[in-house]
Design a protein around this motif. Structure first.
Motif, PDB file in Angstrom:
ATOM      1  N   CYS A  81       0.824  -1.220   0.000  1.00 25.68           N
ATOM      2  CA  CYS A  81       0.000   0.000   0.000  1.00 25.68           C
ATOM      3  C   CYS A  81       0.853   1.262   0.000  1.00 25.68           C
ATOM      4  O   CYS A  81       1.768   1.403   0.807  1.00 25.68           O
ATOM      5  CB  CYS A  81      -0.912  -0.009   1.234  1.00 25.68           C
ATOM      6  N   THR A  82       0.540   2.175  -0.928  1.00 23.12           N
ATOM      7  CA  THR A  82       1.280   3.442  -1.031  1.00 23.12           C
ATOM      8  C   THR A  82       0.459   4.613  -0.449  1.00 23.12           C
ATOM      9  O   THR A  82       0.858   5.762  -0.565  1.00 23.12           O
ATOM     10  CB  THR A  82       1.589   3.752  -2.511  1.00 23.12           C
ATOM     11  N   CYS A  95      -2.248   5.936  -1.515  1.00 21.80           N
ATOM     12  CA  CYS A  95      -2.640   6.874  -2.577  1.00 21.80           C
ATOM     13  C   CYS A  95      -4.082   7.365  -2.400  1.00 21.80           C
ATOM     14  O   CYS A  95      -4.452   8.408  -2.926  1.00 21.80           O
ATOM     15  CB  CYS A  95      -2.492   6.203  -3.940  1.00 21.80           C
ATOM     16  N   GLY A  96      -4.928   6.589  -1.714  1.00 21.29           N
ATOM     17  CA  GLY A  96      -6.298   7.024  -1.447  1.00 21.29           C
ATOM     18  C   GLY A  96      -7.337   6.632  -2.482  1.00 21.29           C
ATOM     19  O   GLY A  96      -8.522   6.913  -2.311  1.00 21.29           O
ATOM     20  N   CYS A 131      -8.656   3.776  -3.191  1.00 18.76           N
ATOM     21  CA  CYS A 131      -9.643   2.832  -2.655  1.00 18.76           C
ATOM     22  C   CYS A 131     -10.703   3.529  -1.792  1.00 18.76           C
ATOM     23  O   CYS A 131     -11.840   3.080  -1.734  1.00 18.76           O
ATOM     24  CB  CYS A 131      -8.937   1.747  -1.851  1.00 18.76           C
ATOM     25  N   CYS A 183      -7.346  -0.651  -6.727  1.00 21.77           N
ATOM     26  CA  CYS A 183      -6.026  -0.359  -6.138  1.00 21.77           C
ATOM     27  C   CYS A 183      -4.896  -0.515  -7.162  1.00 21.77           C
ATOM     28  O   CYS A 183      -4.675  -1.617  -7.670  1.00 21.77           O
ATOM     29  CB  CYS A 183      -5.791  -1.300  -4.961  1.00 21.77           C
ATOM     30  N   PRO A 212      -1.461  -0.623  -6.956  1.00 25.05           N
ATOM     31  CA  PRO A 212      -0.418  -1.650  -6.735  1.00 25.05           C
ATOM     32  C   PRO A 212      -0.956  -3.004  -6.277  1.00 25.05           C
ATOM     33  O   PRO A 212      -0.187  -3.863  -5.853  1.00 25.05           O
ATOM     34  CB  PRO A 212       0.451  -1.015  -5.651  1.00 25.05           C
TER      35      PRO A 212
HETATM   36  S1  SF4 Z   1      -5.742   2.113  -3.470  1.00 24.83           S
HETATM   37 FE1  SF4 Z   1      -4.292   0.526  -2.768  1.00 24.83          FE
HETATM   38  S2  SF4 Z   1      -2.328   1.599  -2.563  1.00 24.83           S
HETATM   39 FE2  SF4 Z   1      -3.933   3.155  -2.665  1.00 24.83          FE
HETATM   40  S3  SF4 Z   1      -4.442   3.560  -0.495  1.00 24.83           S
HETATM   41 FE3  SF4 Z   1      -5.858   1.994  -1.222  1.00 24.83          FE
HETATM   42  S4  SF4 Z   1      -4.897   0.056  -0.670  1.00 24.83           S
HETATM   43 FE4  SF4 Z   1      -3.305   1.615  -0.543  1.00 24.83          FE
END
Ligand code: SF4
Ligand code: SF4
Length: 136
Positions: free
Chosen positions: A86-87, A89-90, A92, A127, A129
């Motif tokens: 998880c980066t 990034c927001g 999700c 997501c 990644p």
């Molecule tokens: S979309 Fe993936 S990488 Fe980005 S915050 Fe959510 S879980 Fe983390």
């Protein structure tokens, strides 16, 4: 009332070649979506699928399977976050319908509350990644 359930079927070897799914569709008006199939001729077969239909049809179809000797289990499935990927990034957070994913506005860290998660899998597809993972 309509129901939709994900179930796991274990077939004894004498049933592997039988048109059981065909019977579920034709005799019980059920719609199925196969998620996983592993059937080896001469051995036990395994089928994971989503079965949808009227509650009375669903129950009659399940009784039919049991009468044949098919073992039935509910599919337990959950979505977990791989924190190593998880980066934060927001992305999700914008798709989660239950509030299981949220941003801490002070730290800008994305938090995951698994107790609120219904395993709808919207975040898994969104997501970048692939940090949100489905576990069976
Ligand atoms: S979309 Fe993936 S990488 Fe980005 S915050 Fe959510 S879980 Fe983390
Ligand atoms: S699986 Fe659905 S409910 Fe669970 S965190 Fe992802 S988007 Fe939210």
């Amino acid at each position: 009332m309509k129901v939709s359930r994900r179930i796991v079927l274990h077939f004894p070897k004498q049933l592997v070649d039988q048109p059981i799914i065909y019977a579920l569709v034709n005799n019980y008006n059920l719609v199925f979506n196969i998620l996983k199939a592993s059937v080896t001729p001469g051995e036990e077969g395994l089928l994971v699928f989503e079965l949808t239909g009227k509650k009375s049809d669903y129950e009659a179809g399940i009784d039919y399977l049991k009468s044949l000797g098919v073992k039935i289990e509910p599919l337990s499935r959950s979505v977990k976050r791989n924190d190593l990927k998880c980066t934060h990034c927001g992305v999700c957070v914008t798709v989660c319908p239950t509030g299981a994913l949220s941003v801490d506005r002070k730290t800008m860290i994305v938090e995951f509350d698994s107790a609120k998660c219904t395993a709808c899998e919207l975040c898994v597809k969104a997501c970048p990644p692939r940090a949100m993972e489905v576990h069976f």
